[in-house]
Design a protein around this motif. Structure first.
Motif, short mmCIF file in Angstrom:
data_model
loop_
_atom_site.label_atom_id
_atom_site.label_comp_id
_atom_site.label_asym_id
_atom_site.label_seq_id
_atom_site.Cartn_x
_atom_site.Cartn_y
_atom_site.Cartn_z
N ALA A 58 0.84 -1.19 0.00
CA ALA A 58 0.00 0.00 0.00
C ALA A 58 0.89 1.25 0.00
O ALA A 58 2.02 1.20 0.48
N PRO A 59 0.39 2.35 -0.55
CA PRO A 59 1.20 3.58 -0.55
C PRO A 59 1.54 3.99 0.88
O PRO A 59 0.75 3.81 1.80
N THR A 60 2.72 4.56 1.06
CA THR A 60 3.17 4.97 2.39
C THR A 60 2.56 6.32 2.77
O THR A 60 2.31 7.16 1.91
N LEU A 61 2.32 6.51 4.06
CA LEU A 61 1.74 7.76 4.54
C LEU A 61 2.81 8.81 4.82
O LEU A 61 2.48 9.96 5.11
N ALA A 62 4.08 8.44 4.75
CA ALA A 62 5.16 9.39 5.04
C ALA A 62 5.12 10.58 4.09
O ALA A 62 5.37 11.72 4.50
N VAL A 63 4.80 10.34 2.83
CA VAL A 63 4.73 11.43 1.84
C VAL A 63 3.62 12.40 2.24
O VAL A 63 3.81 13.63 2.19
N ALA A 64 2.49 11.88 2.65
CA ALA A 64 1.37 12.73 3.06
C ALA A 64 1.73 13.55 4.28
O ALA A 64 1.44 14.75 4.35
N ASP A 65 2.38 12.92 5.25
CA ASP A 65 2.76 13.63 6.47
C ASP A 65 3.77 14.75 6.17
O ASP A 65 3.65 15.86 6.68
N ALA A 66 4.76 14.45 5.34
CA ALA A 66 5.78 15.45 5.00
C ALA A 66 5.18 16.62 4.24
O ALA A 66 5.49 17.79 4.51
N THR A 67 4.30 16.33 3.31
CA THR A 67 3.68 17.39 2.51
C THR A 67 2.78 18.27 3.36
O THR A 67 2.83 19.50 3.27
N THR A 113 -0.70 21.67 1.88
CA THR A 113 -1.57 21.13 2.92
C THR A 113 -2.73 20.33 2.31
O THR A 113 -2.99 19.20 2.72
N ILE A 114 -3.39 20.90 1.32
CA ILE A 114 -4.52 20.20 0.69
C ILE A 114 -4.01 18.95 -0.05
O ILE A 114 -4.63 17.89 0.03
N GLY A 115 -2.88 19.07 -0.75
CA GLY A 115 -2.32 17.91 -1.44
C GLY A 115 -1.93 16.80 -0.48
O GLY A 115 -2.16 15.62 -0.74
N TYR A 119 -3.59 13.13 -0.46
CA TYR A 119 -2.78 11.92 -0.64
C TYR A 119 -2.97 10.97 0.55
O TYR A 119 -2.99 9.76 0.36
N ARG A 120 -3.12 11.51 1.75
CA ARG A 120 -3.37 10.66 2.92
C ARG A 120 -4.69 9.89 2.73
O ARG A 120 -4.77 8.71 2.99
N TRP A 121 -5.73 10.59 2.26
CA TRP A 121 -7.01 9.93 2.01
C TRP A 121 -6.84 8.82 0.97
O TRP A 121 -7.33 7.71 1.14
N TYR A 122 -6.13 9.14 -0.13
CA TYR A 122 -5.89 8.16 -1.20
C TYR A 122 -5.12 6.95 -0.67
O TYR A 122 -5.48 5.80 -0.94
#
Length: 146
Positions: A58-67, A113-115, A119-122
């Motif tokens: 599954a996609p990692t959430l680290a990208v969402a957290d950093a963004t 922030t919105i991105g 991405y976290r939702w995705y």
């Protein structure tokens, strides 16, 4: 078929697996209706096994957290620059450059922030779909601690 589509090897073996599943369905439906049904065909390599370890990650959430963090940080920086500009305004002419930088940081902050949240939702949605396809359960924090 949902389980098979969730495997990393779907692109390689998907066509054969689909043909095999459709063939088994056709034979099963024929037998269920009392018919002799189609002839069962053996496909070389069609008996290859799929394992849970072959599943796509599954996609990692680290990208969402950093963004998201970057967006919040940019917003804080924009607020600080705006305060500095407001404090310096009586002493000199208002700087257009600082105003443009503040506006740019606000836009970048909102986009990041919105991105990040999108991405976290995705990523969470994809993770849930994969766990469901692989017949696994999502562990809550309380279950993991127990």
């Amino acid at each position: 078929m949902v389980f098979l589509r969730a495997l990393k090897t779907w692109k390689t073996f998907g066509k054969g697996w689909t043909a095999r599943v459709n063939g088994v369905r056709a034979v099963g439906q024929a037998w269920a209706s009392g018919s002799v049904g189609p002839e069962v065909q053996y496909i070389v390599g069609g008996d290859a096994k799929a394992f849970l370890s072959d599943a796509k990650r599954a996609p990692t959430l680290a990208v969402a957290d950093a963004t998201t963090g970057g967006g919040v940080g940019s917003g804080g920086l924009a607020a600080t620059l705006q305060q500095v500009q407001d404090q310096l305004a009586p002493l000199s002419y208002s700087s257009e450059l600082i105003g443009k930088v503040v506006a740019g940081l606000i836009v970048i902050s909102a986009v990041l922030t919105i991105g990040g949240l999108a991405y976290r939702w995705y990523a969470n949605r994809r993770k849930t779909e994969r766990l469901d396809a692989l017949d696994l359960q999502v562990k809550t924090d309380a279950q993991a601690a127990a």
